[in-house]
Every structure is written in C-alpha cells, then in structure tokens.
Motif scaffolding. Sequence first.
Motif, PDB file in Angstrom:
ATOM      1  N   HIS A   5       0.818  -1.334  -0.060  1.00 48.41           N
ATOM      2  CA  HIS A   5       0.094   0.060  -0.068  1.00 48.41           C
ATOM      3  C   HIS A   5       0.971   1.371   0.079  1.00 48.41           C
ATOM      4  CE1 HIS A   5      -3.057  -2.894   1.620  1.00 48.41           C
ATOM      5  NE2 HIS A   5      -3.654  -2.311   0.605  1.00 48.41           N
ATOM      6  N   ALA A  43      -2.948  -0.956  -8.056  1.00 52.69           N
ATOM      7  CA  ALA A  43      -3.688  -0.942  -6.753  1.00 52.69           C
ATOM      8  C   ALA A  43      -5.009  -1.357  -6.613  1.00 52.69           C
ATOM      9  CB  ALA A  43      -3.452   0.453  -6.204  1.00 52.69           C
ATOM     10  N   TRP A  47      -6.100  -4.926  -4.726  1.00 46.44           N
ATOM     11  CA  TRP A  47      -7.200  -4.695  -3.691  1.00 46.44           C
ATOM     12  C   TRP A  47      -8.529  -5.916  -4.123  1.00 46.44           C
ATOM     13  CZ3 TRP A  47     -12.099  -2.196  -4.563  1.00 46.44           C
ATOM     14  CH2 TRP A  47     -12.787  -1.903  -3.280  1.00 46.44           C
ATOM     15  N   THR A  48      -8.679  -6.037  -5.552  1.00 43.53           N
ATOM     16  CA  THR A  48      -9.732  -7.014  -5.799  1.00 43.53           C
ATOM     17  C   THR A  48      -9.080  -8.521  -5.514  1.00 43.53           C
ATOM     18  OG1 THR A  48      -9.017  -7.033  -8.302  1.00 43.53           O
ATOM     19  CG2 THR A  48     -10.792  -5.546  -7.488  1.00 43.53           C
ATOM     20  N   GLN A  50      -6.910  -9.184  -3.023  1.00 42.89           N
ATOM     21  CA  GLN A  50      -6.778  -9.248  -1.801  1.00 42.89           C
ATOM     22  C   GLN A  50      -7.845  -9.542  -1.186  1.00 42.89           C
ATOM     23  OE1 GLN A  50      -4.841  -6.186  -0.283  1.00 42.89           O
ATOM     24  NE2 GLN A  50      -2.831  -6.842  -0.802  1.00 42.89           N
TER      25      GLN A  50
END
Length: 98
Positions: A5, A43, A47-48, A50
């Motif tokens: 991140h 990112a 994110w999708t 994770q």
Amino acid sequence: MTPVHFTFSSAFILGLMGLAFNRTHLLSALLCLEGMMLSLFIAMSLWTLQLDATSFSPSPMLLLAFSACEASAGLALLVATARTHGTDRLQSLNLLQC
C-alpha cells in the motif's frame, strides 16, 4: 500500512507532485497523469485479488479503458497544440485567446 500500500500510495503521490510542480511541457503533464492512472490500476487490481471479490473484478479493466481514452485525448490535444502554437510548453498557451 503494508509495504504494498505504501508503494502504490507513494507512486500516486509522486505522480501528483510531478503534475503540480513540473508544469513546463504538456507531454510531461500527460506522463504524470499516466503514472497516476497506472498506480491506481495496479492498486485496484491487487485490492480485488486480496478481497477475493468477483463483483469488483471489472473495476480495474474499466479504469484501464478510461485511462486509454484519456491518453488518446491527451495525445490528440498535444498534436493539435504543437501544430497551432509550434510548441508544447504550457506557459505559451493563453487560455483566454480563441
């Protein structure tokens, strides 16, 4: 904040700072915008992955499609500006002049 991140946040912030402080050429501004969009795309993709949510999976591809449209419009403006003004320097553009 995880290192992943932090990496993508710092890449986005660096692109934003480059866009804000390096305002000499239109091409450099377009490259900063592309760097910001690329960091957002990666990112969102991570994110999708994770979250393991299939409902958010089209979002990165939609962002990539908008980024490609933004890049083509930016390059068209760059070519039009270079043809009419002879340069891509942002200081030579007068927005009040038609």
